[in-house]
Design a protein around this motif. Structure first.
Motif, PDB file in Angstrom:
ATOM      1  N   VAL A 291       0.841  -1.200   0.000  1.00  0.00           N
ATOM      2  CA  VAL A 291       0.000   0.000   0.000  1.00  0.00           C
ATOM      3  C   VAL A 291       0.876   1.250   0.000  1.00  0.00           C
ATOM      4  O   VAL A 291       0.584   2.230  -0.692  1.00  0.00           O
ATOM      5  CB  VAL A 291      -0.960  -0.016   1.204  1.00  0.00           C
ATOM      6  N   ARG A 292       1.961   1.239   0.772  1.00  0.00           N
ATOM      7  CA  ARG A 292       2.869   2.396   0.760  1.00  0.00           C
ATOM      8  C   ARG A 292       3.486   2.577  -0.619  1.00  0.00           C
ATOM      9  O   ARG A 292       3.669   3.705  -1.099  1.00  0.00           O
ATOM     10  CB  ARG A 292       3.963   2.224   1.823  1.00  0.00           C
ATOM     11  N   LEU A 293       3.803   1.476  -1.291  1.00  0.00           N
ATOM     12  CA  LEU A 293       4.338   1.569  -2.652  1.00  0.00           C
ATOM     13  C   LEU A 293       3.298   2.159  -3.598  1.00  0.00           C
ATOM     14  O   LEU A 293       3.631   2.947  -4.495  1.00  0.00           O
ATOM     15  CB  LEU A 293       4.774   0.187  -3.134  1.00  0.00           C
ATOM     16  N   LYS A 294       2.045   1.781  -3.422  1.00  0.00           N
ATOM     17  CA  LYS A 294       0.982   2.350  -4.256  1.00  0.00           C
ATOM     18  C   LYS A 294       0.864   3.855  -3.998  1.00  0.00           C
ATOM     19  O   LYS A 294       0.644   4.646  -4.916  1.00  0.00           O
ATOM     20  CB  LYS A 294      -0.341   1.645  -3.971  1.00  0.00           C
ATOM     21  N   GLY A 295       1.032   4.243  -2.739  1.00  0.00           N
ATOM     22  CA  GLY A 295       1.010   5.662  -2.423  1.00  0.00           C
ATOM     23  C   GLY A 295       2.124   6.409  -3.133  1.00  0.00           C
ATOM     24  O   GLY A 295       1.920   7.516  -3.657  1.00  0.00           O
ATOM     25  N   LEU A 296       3.311   5.811  -3.184  1.00  0.00           N
ATOM     26  CA  LEU A 296       4.426   6.444  -3.887  1.00  0.00           C
ATOM     27  C   LEU A 296       4.155   6.551  -5.382  1.00  0.00           C
ATOM     28  O   LEU A 296       4.582   7.523  -6.037  1.00  0.00           O
ATOM     29  CB  LEU A 296       5.710   5.644  -3.646  1.00  0.00           C
ATOM     30  N   THR A 297       3.446   5.570  -5.937  1.00  0.00           N
ATOM     31  CA  THR A 297       3.092   5.637  -7.355  1.00  0.00           C
ATOM     32  C   THR A 297       2.227   6.862  -7.635  1.00  0.00           C
ATOM     33  O   THR A 297       2.439   7.587  -8.615  1.00  0.00           O
ATOM     34  CB  THR A 297       2.343   4.357  -7.767  1.00  0.00           C
ATOM     35  N   ILE A 298       1.264   7.115  -6.770  1.00  0.00           N
ATOM     36  CA  ILE A 298       0.380   8.267  -6.950  1.00  0.00           C
ATOM     37  C   ILE A 298       1.150   9.570  -6.738  1.00  0.00           C
ATOM     38  O   ILE A 298       0.980  10.543  -7.486  1.00  0.00           O
ATOM     39  CB  ILE A 298      -0.810   8.164  -5.982  1.00  0.00           C
ATOM     40  N   LEU A 299       2.021   9.591  -5.741  1.00  0.00           N
ATOM     41  CA  LEU A 299       2.819  10.800  -5.496  1.00  0.00           C
ATOM     42  C   LEU A 299       3.727  11.097  -6.686  1.00  0.00           C
ATOM     43  O   LEU A 299       3.936  12.266  -7.048  1.00  0.00           O
ATOM     44  CB  LEU A 299       3.650  10.626  -4.223  1.00  0.00           C
ATOM     45  N   ARG A 300       4.252  10.058  -7.305  1.00  0.00           N
ATOM     46  CA  ARG A 300       5.108  10.277  -8.486  1.00  0.00           C
ATOM     47  C   ARG A 300       4.287  10.833  -9.642  1.00  0.00           C
ATOM     48  O   ARG A 300       4.768  11.668 -10.411  1.00  0.00           O
ATOM     49  CB  ARG A 300       5.791   8.966  -8.885  1.00  0.00           C
ATOM     50  N   GLN A 301       3.051  10.361  -9.778  1.00  0.00           N
ATOM     51  CA  GLN A 301       2.196  10.888 -10.837  1.00  0.00           C
ATOM     52  C   GLN A 301       1.879  12.366 -10.604  1.00  0.00           C
ATOM     53  O   GLN A 301       1.822  13.148 -11.542  1.00  0.00           O
ATOM     54  CB  GLN A 301       0.898  10.079 -10.897  1.00  0.00           C
ATOM     55  N   ASN A 302       1.688  12.741  -9.347  1.00  0.00           N
ATOM     56  CA  ASN A 302       1.368  14.140  -9.027  1.00  0.00           C
ATOM     57  C   ASN A 302       2.612  15.028  -9.103  1.00  0.00           C
ATOM     58  O   ASN A 302       2.576  16.118  -9.686  1.00  0.00           O
ATOM     59  CB  ASN A 302       0.741  14.239  -7.642  1.00  0.00           C
ATOM     60  N   ALA A 303       3.667  14.577  -8.450  1.00  0.00           N
ATOM     61  CA  ALA A 303       4.961  15.290  -8.474  1.00  0.00           C
ATOM     62  C   ALA A 303       4.848  16.746  -8.047  1.00  0.00           C
ATOM     63  O   ALA A 303       5.621  17.594  -8.496  1.00  0.00           O
ATOM     64  CB  ALA A 303       5.597  15.182  -9.857  1.00  0.00           C
ATOM     65  N   ASP A 304       3.905  17.069  -7.161  1.00  0.00           N
ATOM     66  CA  ASP A 304       3.770  18.450  -6.686  1.00  0.00           C
ATOM     67  C   ASP A 304       4.514  18.602  -5.360  1.00  0.00           C
ATOM     68  O   ASP A 304       5.136  17.657  -4.854  1.00  0.00           O
ATOM     69  CB  ASP A 304       2.293  18.832  -6.547  1.00  0.00           C
ATOM     70  N   ALA A 305       4.441  19.794  -4.791  1.00  0.00           N
ATOM     71  CA  ALA A 305       5.193  20.060  -3.567  1.00  0.00           C
ATOM     72  C   ALA A 305       4.747  19.153  -2.421  1.00  0.00           C
ATOM     73  O   ALA A 305       5.568  18.664  -1.637  1.00  0.00           O
ATOM     74  CB  ALA A 305       5.027  21.531  -3.176  1.00  0.00           C
ATOM     75  N   GLN A 306       3.446  18.919  -2.315  1.00  0.00           N
ATOM     76  CA  GLN A 306       2.976  18.067  -1.230  1.00  0.00           C
ATOM     77  C   GLN A 306       3.429  16.621  -1.430  1.00  0.00           C
ATOM     78  O   GLN A 306       3.707  15.908  -0.470  1.00  0.00           O
ATOM     79  CB  GLN A 306       1.451  18.119  -1.143  1.00  0.00           C
ATOM     80  N   ALA A 307       3.542  16.182  -2.689  1.00  0.00           N
ATOM     81  CA  ALA A 307       4.046  14.842  -2.970  1.00  0.00           C
ATOM     82  C   ALA A 307       5.482  14.698  -2.478  1.00  0.00           C
ATOM     83  O   ALA A 307       5.861  13.667  -1.892  1.00  0.00           O
ATOM     84  CB  ALA A 307       3.953  14.552  -4.465  1.00  0.00           C
ATOM     85  N   VAL A 308       6.285  15.725  -2.705  1.00  0.00           N
ATOM     86  CA  VAL A 308       7.675  15.682  -2.231  1.00  0.00           C
ATOM     87  C   VAL A 308       7.707  15.629  -0.703  1.00  0.00           C
ATOM     88  O   VAL A 308       8.452  14.844  -0.105  1.00  0.00           O
ATOM     89  CB  VAL A 308       8.457  16.904  -2.743  1.00  0.00           C
ATOM     90  N   ALA A 309       6.906  16.449  -0.049  1.00  0.00           N
ATOM     91  CA  ALA A 309       6.899  16.488   1.414  1.00  0.00           C
ATOM     92  C   ALA A 309       6.480  15.141   2.003  1.00  0.00           C
ATOM     93  O   ALA A 309       7.024  14.704   3.026  1.00  0.00           O
ATOM     94  CB  ALA A 309       5.955  17.583   1.893  1.00  0.00           C
ATOM     95  N   LEU A 310       5.532  14.458   1.361  1.00  0.00           N
ATOM     96  CA  LEU A 310       5.072  13.165   1.856  1.00  0.00           C
ATOM     97  C   LEU A 310       6.069  12.045   1.550  1.00  0.00           C
ATOM     98  O   LEU A 310       6.089  11.020   2.233  1.00  0.00           O
ATOM     99  CB  LEU A 310       3.717  12.819   1.229  1.00  0.00           C
ATOM    100  N   THR A 311       6.907  12.248   0.547  1.00  0.00           N
ATOM    101  CA  THR A 311       7.891  11.227   0.177  1.00  0.00           C
ATOM    102  C   THR A 311       9.100  11.246   1.103  1.00  0.00           C
ATOM    103  O   THR A 311       9.696  10.199   1.388  1.00  0.00           O
ATOM    104  CB  THR A 311       8.347  11.444  -1.281  1.00  0.00           C
ATOM    105  N   LEU A 312       9.485  12.406   1.589  1.00  0.00           N
ATOM    106  CA  LEU A 312      10.701  12.515   2.408  1.00  0.00           C
ATOM    107  C   LEU A 312      10.718  11.539   3.592  1.00  0.00           C
ATOM    108  O   LEU A 312      11.741  10.878   3.826  1.00  0.00           O
ATOM    109  CB  LEU A 312      10.865  13.952   2.902  1.00  0.00           C
TER     110      LEU A 312
END
Length: 361
Positions: A291-312
């Motif tokens: 599930v965490r990997l799926k979350g990273l997939t969505i964050l990569r698709q968005n690639a916005d500032a909040q995606a970066v903050a959630l990836t750190l």
């Protein structure tokens, strides 16, 4: 699990049964060494010819079986009574009204095979029995003797303290919806939606999934988007997949299982199907690695500032694959040459650049 002792079905007489020391206390008194481990009780059977049957005593079967109903092995007797048509079934019905809880348990386990409208009043009573096993047996029986009067009882059982009873009631309601789609669908949309929505917050993950599964098949979207987003944090894979599918616009059943786990382009060109990075946040903190990997997939698709903050924070994840996927995302969107094993430097970079960060195009 409800305590359900094993007894053989009528066509299969018991020859051997595994027992624990607490099940053979009298044997242990005579042979103390038996308490050290589990054992198998074996019945010795000898065949004989008809001519050797001169000393057998035959008794009326229904009376003998009825006397066995209050005993632990009365479950087998109850099932045997179902084969005696009206006379045996009347004994079962009378036993279901007994004040002896064990005697109610055994016959209630057998009445599920009886398809008789006259049993409705009895089942309405058993659905409110104070013994969980009796309530469970009544739910199973009601599925095959359904009556609209069961609606209220089943909805009440959605909040039963016993999880097995709750799950059986939800499944039973689903069976009625399948066999009576039009009238039941109308009742569900007007009367049952609030009950199923309440079950989405049940502490039992199985009940949550059953309720969500029912809502999924109703053809509309009665679940608030915020509630579906909350379910992305549940530690059950099929619940997460079902919630994702509903968030993506009611895709056909099974579609969610094909959601890509690889690294898509960023930002995604199918933005209408995406969750926002804020909505994907529960995925990134789910205890399930996939599930965490799926979350990273969505964050990569968005690639916005909040995606970066959630990836750190995922650079410090307990799973190496998650850490690698988070590192790949950050390196791709930032162009920085910072090692994967130095999350502190990544955090420093973000603190210095988040005000000017723009998603790649």
């Amino acid at each position: 699990m409800l305590d359900n002792d094993f007894y053989p079905s009528p066509p299969a007489p018991l020859q051997c049964q595994r027992v624990t020391p607490d099940q053979i206390p009298q044997c242990i008194q005579d042979l103390p060494r038996l308490k050290a481990r589990n054992w198998y009780l074996t019945k010795q059977v000898r065949g004989f010819q008809p001519g050797e049957m001169y000393d057998l005593e035959f008794q009326p079967a229904i009376r003998v079986l009825a006397a066995m109903l209050p005993e632990p092995e009365g479950g087998t007797a109850a099932w045997l009574l179902t084969g005696f048509e009206a006379s045996g079934r009347s004994v079962l019905v009378a036993a279901c009204r007994s004040t002896n809880s064990q005697q109610r348990i055994n016959p209630s386990s057998a009445i599920q095979v009886l398809k008789d409208p006259s049993r409705i009043e009895l089942l309405l009573t058993l659905l409110k029995d104070d013994v969980p096993r009796v309530r469970l047996n009544a739910v199973l029986a009601a599925k095959w003797n359904w009556d609209p009067r069961f609606d209220e009882s089943f909805l009440a059982l959605f909040h039963d303290p016993c999880s097995e009873v709750r799950e059986a009631a939800i499944i039973g309601m689903d069976l009625w919806e399948v066999t009576n789609p039009v009238p039941m669908g109308e009742r569900l949309q007007t009367n049952h939606v609030p009950a199923y929505l309440a079950l989405l917050r049940d502490p039992d993950p199985e009940v949550q999934f059953r309720a969500l599964d029912e809502l999924w098949h109703w053809g509309q979207d009665p679940v608030p988007r915020a509630e579906l987003v909350r379910l992305l944090g549940t530690p059950r894979m099929d619940t997460v997949y079902r919630a994702l599918a509903m968030l993506y616009g009611r895709c056909p059943p099974g579609w969610a299982y094909k959601f890509p786990m690889g690294c898509p382009r960023f930002p995604s060109t199918i933005a209408t199907y995406l969750l926002s990075s804020a909505e994907a946040a529960p995925l990134t903190t789910n205890r399930l690695t996939l599930v965490r990997l799926k979350g990273l997939t969505i964050l990569r698709q968005n690639a916005d500032a909040q995606a970066v903050a959630l990836t750190l924070p995922l650079l410090r994840d307990t799973n190496s694959l998650v850490r690698k996927r988070a590192f790949a995302l950050l390196k791709t969107v930032s162009g920085q040459d910072i090692p994967q094993d130095d999350p502190a430097r990544w955090e420093q970079w973000w603190a210095a650049n988040k005000g000017s960060y723009a998603a790649p195009k």
